[in-house]
Design a protein around this motif. Structure first.
Motif, PDB file in Angstrom:
ATOM      1  N   GLU A  27      34.379  51.344  48.659  1.00 18.44           N
ATOM      2  CA  GLU A  27      34.075  50.094  47.965  1.00 18.44           C
ATOM      3  C   GLU A  27      34.576  50.124  46.523  1.00 18.44           C
ATOM      4  O   GLU A  27      35.177  49.155  46.041  1.00 18.44           O
ATOM      5  N   ASN A  28      34.336  51.232  45.836  1.00 19.36           N
ATOM      6  CA  ASN A  28      34.749  51.351  44.441  1.00 19.36           C
ATOM      7  C   ASN A  28      36.271  51.403  44.300  1.00 19.36           C
ATOM      8  O   ASN A  28      36.831  50.851  43.353  1.00 19.36           O
ATOM      9  N   GLU A  29      36.944  52.045  45.236  1.00 20.10           N
ATOM     10  CA  GLU A  29      38.403  52.067  45.201  1.00 20.10           C
ATOM     11  C   GLU A  29      38.963  50.665  45.425  1.00 20.10           C
ATOM     12  O   GLU A  29      39.958  50.285  44.807  1.00 20.10           O
ATOM     13  N   LEU A  30      38.313  49.897  46.286  1.00 19.98           N
ATOM     14  CA  LEU A  30      38.718  48.513  46.518  1.00 19.98           C
ATOM     15  C   LEU A  30      38.530  47.675  45.251  1.00 19.98           C
ATOM     16  O   LEU A  30      39.412  46.890  44.877  1.00 19.98           O
ATOM     17  N   VAL A  31      37.399  47.867  44.572  1.00 21.52           N
ATOM     18  CA  VAL A  31      37.147  47.150  43.314  1.00 21.52           C
ATOM     19  C   VAL A  31      38.203  47.526  42.279  1.00 21.52           C
ATOM     20  O   VAL A  31      38.733  46.658  41.572  1.00 21.52           O
ATOM     21  N   LEU A  32      38.545  48.797  42.200  1.00 16.61           N
ATOM     22  CA  LEU A  32      39.559  49.244  41.242  1.00 16.61           C
ATOM     23  C   LEU A  32      40.909  48.584  41.529  1.00 16.61           C
ATOM     24  O   LEU A  32      41.599  48.140  40.602  1.00 16.61           O
ATOM     25  N   LYS A  33      41.273  48.489  42.802  1.00 18.33           N
ATOM     26  CA  LYS A  33      42.525  47.819  43.164  1.00 18.33           C
ATOM     27  C   LYS A  33      42.490  46.354  42.740  1.00 18.33           C
ATOM     28  O   LYS A  33      43.487  45.827  42.244  1.00 18.33           O
ATOM     29  N   GLU A  34      41.354  45.710  42.943  1.00 14.87           N
ATOM     30  CA  GLU A  34      41.209  44.304  42.544  1.00 14.87           C
ATOM     31  C   GLU A  34      41.306  44.163  41.022  1.00 14.87           C
ATOM     32  O   GLU A  34      41.945  43.246  40.524  1.00 14.87           O
ATOM     33  N   LEU A  35      40.678  45.062  40.287  1.00 15.13           N
ATOM     34  CA  LEU A  35      40.741  45.015  38.820  1.00 15.13           C
ATOM     35  C   LEU A  35      42.168  45.232  38.324  1.00 15.13           C
ATOM     36  O   LEU A  35      42.588  44.625  37.338  1.00 15.13           O
ATOM     37  N   ASP A  36      42.905  46.093  39.021  1.00 14.07           N
ATOM     38  CA  ASP A  36      44.292  46.361  38.618  1.00 14.07           C
ATOM     39  C   ASP A  36      45.191  45.140  38.807  1.00 14.07           C
ATOM     40  O   ASP A  36      46.230  45.034  38.158  1.00 14.07           O
ATOM     41  N   LEU A  37      44.797  44.227  39.670  1.00 14.16           N
ATOM     42  CA  LEU A  37      45.587  43.013  39.912  1.00 14.16           C
ATOM     43  C   LEU A  37      45.388  41.955  38.828  1.00 14.16           C
ATOM     44  O   LEU A  37      46.193  41.042  38.702  1.00 14.16           O
ATOM     45  N   LEU A  38      44.303  42.084  38.066  1.00  9.60           N
ATOM     46  CA  LEU A  38      43.957  41.060  37.078  1.00  9.60           C
ATOM     47  C   LEU A  38      44.811  41.156  35.817  1.00  9.60           C
ATOM     48  O   LEU A  38      45.273  42.237  35.443  1.00  9.60           O
ATOM     49  N   ASN A  39      44.981  39.999  35.164  1.00 12.19           N
ATOM     50  CA  ASN A  39      45.620  39.968  33.853  1.00 12.19           C
ATOM     51  C   ASN A  39      44.635  40.514  32.823  1.00 12.19           C
ATOM     52  O   ASN A  39      43.421  40.485  33.032  1.00 12.19           O
ATOM     53  N   GLU A  40      45.156  40.968  31.691  1.00 12.03           N
ATOM     54  CA  GLU A  40      44.309  41.548  30.649  1.00 12.03           C
ATOM     55  C   GLU A  40      43.290  40.561  30.091  1.00 12.03           C
ATOM     56  O   GLU A  40      42.222  40.959  29.629  1.00 12.03           O
ATOM     57  N   ASP A  41      43.602  39.280  30.138  1.00 19.88           N
ATOM     58  CA  ASP A  41      42.689  38.280  29.581  1.00 19.88           C
ATOM     59  C   ASP A  41      41.755  37.676  30.629  1.00 19.88           C
ATOM     60  O   ASP A  41      41.023  36.729  30.344  1.00 19.88           O
ATOM     61  N   ALA A  42      41.734  38.249  31.837  1.00 20.05           N
ATOM     62  CA  ALA A  42      40.883  37.720  32.913  1.00 20.05           C
ATOM     63  C   ALA A  42      39.415  37.982  32.608  1.00 20.05           C
ATOM     64  O   ALA A  42      39.054  38.976  31.961  1.00 20.05           O
ATOM     65  N   ASN A  43      38.576  37.072  33.065  1.00 18.70           N
ATOM     66  CA  ASN A  43      37.126  37.249  32.928  1.00 18.70           C
ATOM     67  C   ASN A  43      36.609  38.117  34.069  1.00 18.70           C
ATOM     68  O   ASN A  43      36.930  37.881  35.232  1.00 18.70           O
ATOM     69  N   VAL A  44      35.822  39.112  33.702  1.00 19.47           N
ATOM     70  CA  VAL A  44      35.216  40.000  34.682  1.00 19.47           C
ATOM     71  C   VAL A  44      33.710  39.935  34.481  1.00 19.47           C
ATOM     72  O   VAL A  44      33.225  39.967  33.350  1.00 19.47           O
ATOM     73  N   TYR A  45      32.984  39.831  35.599  1.00 13.12           N
ATOM     74  CA  TYR A  45      31.532  39.752  35.530  1.00 13.12           C
ATOM     75  C   TYR A  45      30.928  40.874  36.363  1.00 13.12           C
ATOM     76  O   TYR A  45      31.441  41.236  37.421  1.00 13.12           O
ATOM     77  N   LYS A  46      29.841  41.399  35.856  1.00 16.78           N
ATOM     78  CA  LYS A  46      29.126  42.468  36.533  1.00 16.78           C
ATOM     79  C   LYS A  46      27.755  41.936  36.915  1.00 16.78           C
ATOM     80  O   LYS A  46      27.073  41.312  36.096  1.00 16.78           O
ATOM     81  N   LEU A  47      27.353  42.192  38.152  1.00 17.05           N
ATOM     82  CA  LEU A  47      26.047  41.758  38.619  1.00 17.05           C
ATOM     83  C   LEU A  47      24.995  42.783  38.188  1.00 17.05           C
ATOM     84  O   LEU A  47      25.045  43.949  38.572  1.00 17.05           O
ATOM     85  N   ILE A  48      24.074  42.341  37.349  1.00 19.04           N
ATOM     86  CA  ILE A  48      22.964  43.185  36.895  1.00 19.04           C
ATOM     87  C   ILE A  48      21.686  42.467  37.311  1.00 19.04           C
ATOM     88  O   ILE A  48      21.318  41.457  36.718  1.00 19.04           O
ATOM     89  N   GLY A  49      21.046  43.013  38.338  1.00 16.22           N
ATOM     90  CA  GLY A  49      19.872  42.325  38.885  1.00 16.22           C
ATOM     91  C   GLY A  49      20.310  41.018  39.499  1.00 16.22           C
ATOM     92  O   GLY A  49      21.153  40.983  40.394  1.00 16.22           O
ATOM     93  N   LEU A  50      19.772  39.918  39.001  1.00 19.64           N
ATOM     94  CA  LEU A  50      20.119  38.595  39.512  1.00 19.64           C
ATOM     95  C   LEU A  50      21.081  37.848  38.593  1.00 19.64           C
ATOM     96  O   LEU A  50      21.366  36.669  38.810  1.00 19.64           O
TER      97      LEU A  50
END
Length: 113
Positions: A27-50
């Motif tokens: 799962e984490n390797e898949l997330v890393l691959k997805e993050l590598d596809l993003l542009n530097e200015d892309a918005n990334v969100y992390k789920l913390i609780g709800l």
């Protein structure tokens, strides 16, 4: 000291934990691959609780890499532990086999007498 019966649950538990970590690693390797596809200015969100919390792409990338490193280290540790348990199990089986052979030869000697 481990008994032969006591080793089997430990080996099964090791396999179960290893399976969980292997899934997490994938799962984490898949997330890393997805993050590598993003542009530097892309918005990334992390789920913390709800709640989704905005996170810097570089920080998210670093966190995932650390997590992958940790999980990989745990898998390596589990592999070593499993190998140790299997060696102990093999040793116990050999000891039991030797005792059984001695008993059989002793009984054969009594039968001849």
């Amino acid at each position: 000291m481990y008994s032969l019966n006591g080793l089997s649950p430990d080996i099964a538990k090791n396999h179960q934990v290893r399976k969980k970590y292997t899934i997490q690693l994938g799962e984490n390797e898949l997330v890393l691959k997805e993050l590598d596809l993003l542009n530097e200015d892309a918005n990334v969100y992390k789920l913390i609780g709800l709640v989704l919390v905005k996170q810097d792409l570089a920080e998210a990338n670093a966190n995932i890499r650390k997590r992958i490193e940790y999980i990989s280290a745990e898998l390596k540790r589990l592999d070593g532990s499993l190998q140790d348990l299997e060696e102990k199990q093999h040793s116990k089986r050999e000891a039991i086999l030797k005792v059984q052979q001695r008993i059989q030869s002793h009984q054969a000697g009594k039968a001849k007498a």
